[in-house]
Design an enzyme around this catalytic site. Structure first.
Site, PDB file in Angstrom:
ATOM      1  N   GLU A 102      11.949  -2.797   4.987  1.00 63.03           N
ATOM      2  CA  GLU A 102      11.832  -4.244   4.809  1.00 63.03           C
ATOM      3  C   GLU A 102      12.143  -4.628   3.366  1.00 63.03           C
ATOM      4  O   GLU A 102      12.896  -5.575   3.120  1.00 63.03           O
ATOM      5  CB  GLU A 102      10.416  -4.714   5.157  1.00 63.03           C
ATOM      6  CG  GLU A 102      10.072  -4.652   6.610  1.00 63.03           C
ATOM      7  CD  GLU A 102       8.633  -5.028   6.890  1.00 63.03           C
ATOM      8  OE1 GLU A 102       8.285  -5.063   8.079  1.00 63.03           O
ATOM      9  OE2 GLU A 102       7.837  -5.276   5.955  1.00 63.03           O
ATOM     10  N   ALA A 104       1.831  -3.650   3.948  1.00 59.03           N
ATOM     11  CA  ALA A 104       1.528  -2.310   4.460  1.00 59.03           C
ATOM     12  C   ALA A 104       0.738  -2.437   5.759  1.00 59.03           C
ATOM     13  O   ALA A 104      -0.068  -3.351   5.925  1.00 59.03           O
ATOM     14  CB  ALA A 104       0.710  -1.514   3.437  1.00 59.03           C
TER      15      ALA A 104
END
Length: 139
Positions: A84, A14
């Site tokens: 991703e 993140a």
């Protein structure tokens, strides 16, 4: 533009963790001789972020997902980390590293990632996690 040099691992994390746990894991892996694709080091200013991530994914052998509360929130928002993860889930070798949260919380957000065997910093220090990843890379 050419693809980046091949890397051992692609580190998915993140944005919120880029200066904390993700950087710590990156630094520990690099200190063990593991080459890591890490957006904070591999995306040059002014370049298209998603295309650079795409190139990094293409040239990395193993995917690592640093699962934190921030990542779980980001996945629900379907942002870059979600993109991703979608690409990484198609790989044979994908290792979740749970940090500051639980596998149960991960399975609520991503049952597919939560079904992968991985590591937890609740059970092992980050340095030991990095050692195990480095060992995996050399096999």
């Amino acid at each position: 533009m050419p693809l980046p040099d091949p890397r051992d691992v692609f580190l998915c994390h993140a944005w919120d963790d880029r200066q904390g746990a993700a950087k710590e894991l990156h630094d520990l892996l690099v200190s063990r001789g593991v080459s890591v694709w890490f957006s904070e080091r591999d995306v040059a200013l002014g370049t298209p972020l998603l295309r650079e991530i795409d190139k990094g994914l293409a040239k990395s052998r193993v995917g690592i997902v640093l699962v934190t509360p921030a990542l779980l929130r980001r996945l629900q928002g379907e942002g870059i980390a979600d993109k991703e993860l979608s690409a990484l889930l198609a790989r044979d070798l994908l290792v979740p590293i749970v940090h500051g949260t639980t596998y149960e919380a991960l399975r609520e957000v991503s049952p597919l990632l939560g079904s992968r065997s991985g590591l937890s910093t609740a059970e092992e220090q980050m340095a030991n996690v990095a050692a195990k990843i480095a060992e995996l890379i050399t096999v």
